[in-house]
Design a protein around this motif. Structure first.
Motif, short mmCIF file in Angstrom:
data_model
loop_
_atom_site.label_atom_id
_atom_site.label_comp_id
_atom_site.label_asym_id
_atom_site.label_seq_id
_atom_site.Cartn_x
_atom_site.Cartn_y
_atom_site.Cartn_z
N MET A 28 105.49 -35.44 14.21
CA MET A 28 105.54 -35.67 15.65
C MET A 28 106.96 -35.88 16.13
SD MET A 28 103.17 -35.77 17.75
CE MET A 28 103.92 -35.28 19.24
N ARG A 29 107.76 -36.63 15.33
CA ARG A 29 109.14 -36.97 15.72
C ARG A 29 109.98 -35.76 16.10
NH1 ARG A 29 109.53 -42.13 13.31
NH2 ARG A 29 108.62 -43.28 15.04
N LYS A 30 109.67 -34.61 15.48
CA LYS A 30 110.43 -33.41 15.81
C LYS A 30 110.27 -33.05 17.27
CE LYS A 30 109.54 -31.54 11.27
NZ LYS A 30 108.63 -30.63 10.58
N GLU A 31 109.13 -33.40 17.81
CA GLU A 31 108.84 -33.05 19.20
C GLU A 31 109.47 -34.02 20.19
OE1 GLU A 31 106.96 -30.49 19.73
OE2 GLU A 31 105.74 -30.21 17.92
N MET A 32 109.80 -35.22 19.70
CA MET A 32 110.23 -36.29 20.60
C MET A 32 111.55 -36.86 20.13
SD MET A 32 106.64 -38.33 20.35
CE MET A 32 106.37 -38.96 21.97
N GLN A 33 112.57 -36.76 20.97
CA GLN A 33 113.89 -37.21 20.56
C GLN A 33 114.46 -38.19 21.58
OE1 GLN A 33 115.68 -36.43 17.74
NE2 GLN A 33 113.84 -35.42 16.97
N ILE A 34 115.60 -38.80 21.21
CA ILE A 34 116.22 -39.76 22.13
C ILE A 34 117.73 -39.56 22.16
CG2 ILE A 34 116.37 -41.55 20.33
CD1 ILE A 34 115.71 -43.60 22.67
N VAL A 35 118.31 -39.75 23.33
CA VAL A 35 119.76 -39.74 23.49
C VAL A 35 120.14 -41.11 24.04
CG1 VAL A 35 121.70 -38.74 24.78
CG2 VAL A 35 119.88 -37.26 23.92
N PHE A 36 121.12 -41.75 23.39
CA PHE A 36 121.47 -43.13 23.77
C PHE A 36 122.65 -43.21 24.72
CE2 PHE A 36 119.51 -43.53 19.57
CZ PHE A 36 118.57 -44.49 19.82
N GLN A 37 122.79 -44.41 25.30
CA GLN A 37 123.88 -44.65 26.24
C GLN A 37 125.24 -44.55 25.61
OE1 GLN A 37 123.83 -48.39 28.33
NE2 GLN A 37 125.96 -48.23 28.91
N ASP A 38 125.43 -45.34 24.57
CA ASP A 38 126.77 -45.44 24.03
C ASP A 38 126.91 -44.44 22.90
OD1 ASP A 38 129.16 -45.99 23.02
OD2 ASP A 38 128.82 -48.12 22.68
N PRO A 39 127.49 -43.28 23.21
CA PRO A 39 127.53 -42.25 22.20
C PRO A 39 128.29 -42.73 20.96
CG PRO A 39 128.66 -41.52 24.22
CD PRO A 39 128.16 -42.91 24.45
N PHE A 40 129.23 -43.64 21.16
CA PHE A 40 130.05 -44.06 20.02
C PHE A 40 129.23 -44.88 19.04
CE2 PHE A 40 134.08 -45.94 18.29
CZ PHE A 40 134.48 -44.74 17.72
N ALA A 41 128.51 -45.87 19.58
CA ALA A 41 127.75 -46.75 18.72
C ALA A 41 126.62 -46.01 18.02
CB ALA A 41 127.19 -47.91 19.54
N SER A 42 126.16 -44.91 18.60
CA SER A 42 125.00 -44.26 18.01
C SER A 42 125.39 -43.15 17.02
CB SER A 42 124.09 -43.70 19.12
OG SER A 42 124.75 -42.71 19.86
N LEU A 43 126.67 -42.95 16.82
CA LEU A 43 127.08 -41.91 15.86
C LEU A 43 127.74 -42.56 14.65
CD1 LEU A 43 128.73 -39.40 18.39
CD2 LEU A 43 126.41 -39.30 17.46
N ASN A 44 127.40 -42.08 13.48
CA ASN A 44 127.99 -42.60 12.25
C ASN A 44 129.47 -42.18 12.18
OD1 ASN A 44 128.86 -43.00 9.62
ND2 ASN A 44 126.85 -42.53 8.74
N PRO A 45 130.37 -43.19 12.15
CA PRO A 45 131.80 -42.85 12.23
C PRO A 45 132.32 -42.10 11.01
CG PRO A 45 131.50 -45.20 11.79
CD PRO A 45 130.14 -44.64 12.08
#
Ligand SMILES: Nc1ncnc2c1ncn2[C@@H]1O[C@H](COP(=O)(O)OP(=O)(O)OP(=O)(O)O)[C@@H](O)[C@H]1O
Ligand SMILES: Nc1ncnc2c1ncn2[C@@H]1O[C@H](COP(=O)(O)OP(=O)(O)OP(=O)(O)O)[C@@H](O)[C@H]1O
Ligand code: SF4
Ligand SMILES: [Mg+2]
Ligand SMILES: [Mg+2]
Lengths: 331, 326
Positions: free
Chosen positions: A92-109
């Protein structure tokens, strides 16, 4: 717009019924999402607005089952996904995704851009062949407007707008139908914000995406949404198409909220409703209307009887005992 | 307005000298504010708004910051070159500032009443009891019951904390209040409360104000005139009516086109292309030229001068400069 052709029902992609999410805290049970009902039609954008802490992000996360609901139904394409087991949910997860506010905090540095975008493709074993996968990554980068030379760059080397493009590319990787956008442009400057809003609009049309767009910026929400849900202290208090809502807000809170928007024009004068007081605590909230303490139209029964979200006009839902019939408060 | 001039900024330039290079945070700045007037200082991240405010307060961190040239004339006297002692008397009393992050500007271990009283005692010839009384009055003015003066900042909501900050800033009845994004962290209904409060206090005390914001809606609401900043430069400077009815600079026009208009249905936004320039490596010529859809060949080589396109309307753009071959 919806509802123009009678009898032609838009297809519902998602419907949420009596959704609740409570958190146990030291001070008591926190009602973050409290008996919420709404639906989203296929291909449309539902905007979700409301003040800080009213439960927007929690609703988005619960809908995707990134957080488990306390109670209620989450019906996606006709099935209650709360009944799904782990394997079913993974699909199911493939069908449903999320984009977060703080692009920096949500990306692995420590991951390069291509690694970040590939990750969902690897986890879900979409491609056997690395070359195919890289082809898809490059395709996604070009879709969201990231230059190819950035393939091996790291998030810290990029500005906020480009980082948000990475978040969007990653969300698109598995070709979802539905994306929760949680304040996706709130951290960006207006010139960059406009670029990202246009991009999301293009993607929605190109891939027939359905969005739940969470934001506290009402001008942005009005611009992107087909319909809007207004939340107050864990409740949806008004749900209507954007035009109806902006022309004729019905809930006293929606009225105050819309009147408070500073408009960048000199030819528009708004009669501002200044709300008294602050938002009350979401911990063990009492019965009755959550807006009671700040409402200009409260009546005695508002204190004890919780108003349900009810249809007051075509596809227009309001949770106020006196919607359409507001009388100045006497108490 | 023919009120007395309170503040004049002349040819101000402020640089930060860092290992990555020199950031020209403020360049060639000329602004003035009359008594009772509110100037909006608008621009995106890194435009130099906070640096300008710190410059006026003489609080630019040095190093790495340095006021390299210019004058800041407050009530006829240049603040640049004043002794730390003289400045201490001016700050908080004559000029006060509301800092960008409201949560960090309150002391968590002092009651809000003590924090207001402290400023009053520092600048006015009063005893403790009088200062405490004044603190209570100020709290009332910002809509907080006086009996809550014994509470600590964490016992207040975000909007109330910001009102406490305003009470501190206005306690000594300053002539100039600099508010650096005072409502950015607040929800819109609380923002409306705070703006309403600032407007009424400003009228009551005839305070001049510099309102730093990136929200043109707030400008429309509270400002008399506006300076739009881009990469350290005030690229357009005029009264509010001119700015909203006849904006001239392509960046200003781009900003207006980037914000969704709540009063009408615009299908598609028309954003400014490209990204903010690297502050240590600004483009040659007009700093906006790589993003400008009106750019001419000369824009990459010639720095635009400040041109008065009509009375009281200044623009830094070669489209409006005399003697430029277009
Ligand atoms: N993990 C958690 N544990 C306890 N309380 C939580 C948790 N997550 C959220 N909350 C609380 O739930 C309520 C709703 O929070 P949520 O983050 O959904 O609000 P929001 O509308 O997204 O606010 P914002 O606009 O500030 O992002 C808040 O009172 C918050 O403090
Ligand atoms: N202490 C410092 N050391 C080095 N550079 C600095 C320092 N403070 C600010 N700068 C730089 O000076 C420029 C102007 O910064 P400033 O904080 O004045 O911008 P601003 O317009 O207030 O932006 P924002 O909207 O993000 O608050 C930026 O490029 C910034 O990176
Ligand atoms: S009138 Fe009553 S029910 Fe309606 S918003 Fe006000 S308090 Fe709530
Ligand atoms: Mg949130
Ligand atoms: Mg700043």
């Amino acid at each position: 717009m919806m509802g123009e052709v009678k009898g032609l029902q838009p297809e519902r992609l998602l419907e949420v019924k009596n959704l609740k999410k409570y958190f146990n805290t030291k001070k008591g049970l926190l009602h973050a999402v409290d008996d919420v009902n709404f639906f989203i039609n296929k291909g449309e954008t539902l905007g979700v607005v409301g003040e800080s802490g009213c439960g927007k992000s929690t609703t988005g996360r619960v809908v995707l089952r990134l957080l488990e609901a306390t109670d209620g139904e989450i019906i996606f394409e006709g099935k209650n996904i709360r009944d799904y087991n782990k394997t079913e949910m993974r699909n199911m997860r493939k069908e449903m995704q999320i984009v977060f506010q703080d692009p920096f905090a949500s990306l692995n540095p420590r991951m390069s851009i291509s690694e970040i975008i590939s990750e969902p493709l690897i986890v879900n074993k979409v491609y056997k062949d690395k070359a195919d996968r890289m082809k898809r990554v490059r395709e996604l980068m070009s879709t969201v407007g990231l230059a190819e030379r950035l393939t091996y760059a790291y998030p810290h080397e990029l500005d906020g707008g480009r980082r948000q493009r990475i978040g969007i590319a990653r969300a698109l990787a598995l070709k979802p139908k539905f994306i929760v956008q949680d304040e996706p442009v709130s951290a960006l400057d207006v010139s960059i914000q406009a670029q990202i809003l246009n991009l999301m609009d293009d993607l929605q049309k190109e891939f027939d995406l359905t969005y739940m767009f969470i934001s506290h910026d009402l001008s942005v929400v009005k611009h992107v949404s087909d319909r809007i849900a207004v939340m107050y202290l864990g409740k949806v208090v008004e749900l209507a198409d954007y035009n109806t809502m902006f022309k004729n807000p019905q809930h006293p809170y929606t009225q105050a909220l819309l009147s408070a928007i500073p408009v960048p024009r000199l030819d528009v004068h708004r009669d501002r409703i200044i709300l008294e007081g602050d938002v009350p605590s979401p911990i063990n909230p009492p019965e009755g209307c959550r807006f009671y303490g700040r409402c200009r139209y409260r009546q005695s029964n508002c204190l004890n009887v919780t108003p349900e979200l009810k249809e007051v006009g075509p596809e227009t839902f309001v949770a106020c005992h006196y919607a359409g019939n507001l009388k100045p408060a006497i108490i | 307005m023919n009120n007395k001039m309170l503040l004049e900024i002349k040819d101000l330039a402020i640089h930060y000298i860092t290992v990555d290079g020199t950031v020209k945070a403020v360049q060639d700045m000329n602004l003035e504010i009359a008594e009772g007037e509110t100037l909006g200082l608008v621009g995106e991240t890194g435009a130099g708004k906070t640096t300008t405010a710190l410059g006026i307060m003489q609080l630019v961190p040095n190093p790495p910051g340095k006021i390299v040239s210019g004058e800041i004339i407050f009530e006829g006297e240049n603040l640049i070159g004043k002794s730390p002692n003289e400045l201490r008397k001016i700050r908080g009393k004559q000029i006060s500032m509301i800092f960008q992050d409201p949560m960090t500007s309150l002391n968590p271990v002092m009651t809000v009443g003590e924090q207001i009283a402290e400023v009053v005692k520092l600048h006015e010839n009063v005893n403790s009891a009088e200062a405490t009384e004044k603190a209570k009055q100020m709290l009332l003015k910002v809509g907080i019951p006086a009996e809550r003066s014994k509470e600590y900042p964490h016992q207040f909501s975000g909007g109330m904390r910001q009102r406490v900050v305003i009470a501190i800033a206005l306690a000594c009845n300053p002539k100039l209040l600099i508010a650096d994004e005072p409502t950015t962290a607040l929800d819109v209904t609380i923002q409306a409360q705070v703006l309403e409060l600032m407007k009424s206090l400003k009228t009551e005390f005839n305070t001049s104000m510099i309102m730093i914001t990136h929200d043109l809606g707030i400008v429309a609401e509270v400002c008399d005139k506006v300076a739009i900043m881009y990469a350290g430069n005030v690229i357009e400077y005029t009264d509010k009516v001119n700015l909203f009815t006849t904006p001239k600079h392509p960046y200003t026009i781009g900003l207006f086109n980037s914000i969704p208009d709540i009063e009408s249905d615009v299908e598609r936004l028309n954003p400014i292309k490209g990204l903010m320039p690297d502050p240590t490596d600004l483009p040659t010529g007009c700093p906006f030229h790589p993003r400008c859809d009106k750019a001419m060949p000369i824009c990459s080589t010639r720095v635009p001068a400040n041109t008065e396109v009509q009375m009281g309307h200044f623009v830094k753009c070669l489209l409006f400069e005399e003697g430029v071959v277009r």
